[in-house]
Scaffold this active site. Sequence first.
Site, mmCIF file in Angstrom:
data_model
loop_
_atom_site.group_PDB
_atom_site.id
_atom_site.type_symbol
_atom_site.label_atom_id
_atom_site.label_comp_id
_atom_site.label_asym_id
_atom_site.label_seq_id
_atom_site.Cartn_x
_atom_site.Cartn_y
_atom_site.Cartn_z
ATOM 1 N N TYR A 11 25.666 75.743 4.372
ATOM 2 C CA TYR A 11 26.506 75.215 3.292
ATOM 3 C C TYR A 11 27.884 74.852 3.861
ATOM 4 O O TYR A 11 28.408 73.760 3.618
ATOM 5 C CB TYR A 11 26.642 76.265 2.196
ATOM 6 C CG TYR A 11 27.467 75.845 1.001
ATOM 7 C CD1 TYR A 11 26.920 75.048 0.003
ATOM 8 C CD2 TYR A 11 28.798 76.259 0.870
ATOM 9 C CE1 TYR A 11 27.668 74.663 -1.090
ATOM 10 C CE2 TYR A 11 29.555 75.873 -0.219
ATOM 11 C CZ TYR A 11 28.993 75.078 -1.203
ATOM 12 O OH TYR A 11 29.749 74.695 -2.288
ATOM 13 N N ALA A 12 28.453 75.769 4.651
ATOM 14 C CA ALA A 12 29.774 75.531 5.253
ATOM 15 C C ALA A 12 29.743 74.300 6.152
ATOM 16 O O ALA A 12 30.639 73.452 6.092
ATOM 17 C CB ALA A 12 30.204 76.761 6.058
ATOM 18 N N SER A 43 26.279 66.256 -14.251
ATOM 19 C CA SER A 43 25.761 66.805 -15.509
ATOM 20 C C SER A 43 26.272 68.209 -15.788
ATOM 21 O O SER A 43 26.150 68.714 -16.884
ATOM 22 C CB SER A 43 24.232 66.765 -15.527
ATOM 23 O OG SER A 43 23.728 67.664 -14.567
ATOM 24 N N GLY A 48 26.343 64.695 -9.315
ATOM 25 C CA GLY A 48 26.419 66.089 -9.764
ATOM 26 C C GLY A 48 27.194 66.166 -11.071
ATOM 27 O O GLY A 48 27.874 67.147 -11.356
#
Lengths: 266, 237
Positions: free
Chosen positions: B145-146, B14, B12
């Site tokens: 997500y959590a 970039s 991740g």
Amino acid sequence: MPLNFEVKGKTALVTGGSRGLGLYAVQGLLKGGAKTVYITARKASQCKETEDELNKLGLGKVVALPGDITNRDRLKEIIEEIGRRENGKLDIVIANAGATWGAPFDEHPDEAIQKVLHLNVRSVFATVQLAAPLLEKAGTPTDPSRVITVGSVAGFLPHSESGTFGYLASKAAVHHLTKSLSATLGPRNITVNAIAPGFFPSKMANGLLEKLGKEDMMKNNPRQRLGEPEDIEGLILFLCSPAASYINGAIIVIDGGARNASKAKF
Amino acid sequence: MSLTGKIALITGGSRGIGYSIARLFAENGGKCIIVSRNLDSVQKAARSLPFPERKHLGVSHNVSQPWTDDPFEPIDIVVNAAGIPQNSLLMRLKTEEIDALIDTNLKGSILTTKKFVPSLLKTKGCIVHVSSVLGSIGSPGSSVYAASKVGIEGFSRSLAAELGPKGVRSNVIVPGLVETDMTKTIAPKILEQMKTKIPLARLGTPEEIAHTALFLATNNYINGASIRVDGGMSTSL
């Protein structure tokens, strides 16, 4: 631009700063460029001795303000003295002074519980409460003033084989107090964080260390060693530096990973 | 805080937090291999890092897929920062979206870590995972997500015990709300409301998260820890 890992020109108070973790904290701040570090210790001779030794390093100035900080009047005098010398400002408070007591449950003295909770919890609150006006004057939104409390992995682990009932409860209390103070003082540009060390050899820890077996403790620690002064120095310096200005209400465990390793004991 | 001679692989990398970490590591002497799905943007990001003479690399790879063999040099630091957000309630989430969240955020960190453990064992390196404060506070619309983020914390704690004796540390940064593309999608009104719940009354910057990553890469005794960098947000809810 990188933010720096320094405390250049900052002033600090470290309670219990004459030895153990408190001393490592003072060393970390001095190495990071602190201007003046005030240290308290109950024994005036020891406080003075540490002051003399550290001042020989030729780094920032160390000032001994000895006294028993469980005596609120004395604590108030110490903080007022700092206020007078520093134009009413103080950048960093390390509320470190602490004590422990081990005795079997059935004969555990009530006074021991009282004494340990008084120094480890009540005096931490008093230190922060009395120093808050000085901290508030020094902090800014981008570089807040810092309070660091000293919790312990003991605050997470209920192991009571060493009979340190008051100590275990006091360190859990310190962690929670840290969180509630962070919510209260954040808006005043003061951050409050706790470090939660594992076993660092010190006068206070050595008795317990012998009892639990130093070799075993090292072997059971995922990093295969106990803590060293540099570990604490680096963490304190980081937390007090601009690099950590957004960390607030955090409890930072520094124990080599022992808390999570099932074989490790405390 | 010197990373001179160290090689860091950052997923991740970039943009957002990952890119800030790469930048700070490069500023402090490290060589960076940044990983992201899009080849153009990852190479462009790698070229924009300071000290190009260290030959930073941009590698196109989807972290949800297994790594294939590669010619990388020994890695000293692995940073798992790749992540995708969730923007809808559980009932509206499609199975593919659930898969993507778990595969990128959780499985992605696991696969990348697994791939580079042999290298880390040689270099006595360390792993830094990026979780989220949403992993520990209940917030509507963040369910999967959590779960993916809090999963990383359990993964890291176990790794710390497993790899610690071999000299490799694993820790987690738990950011609060940070000024990135991910938080830009939040409606201004809601964002203002959220700020009132942060004791420091502002969002964090990617640089502030990066500094915690740099600290974790250099302190030798912190292992199995999660460090919250959230302005106090999680203590005030």
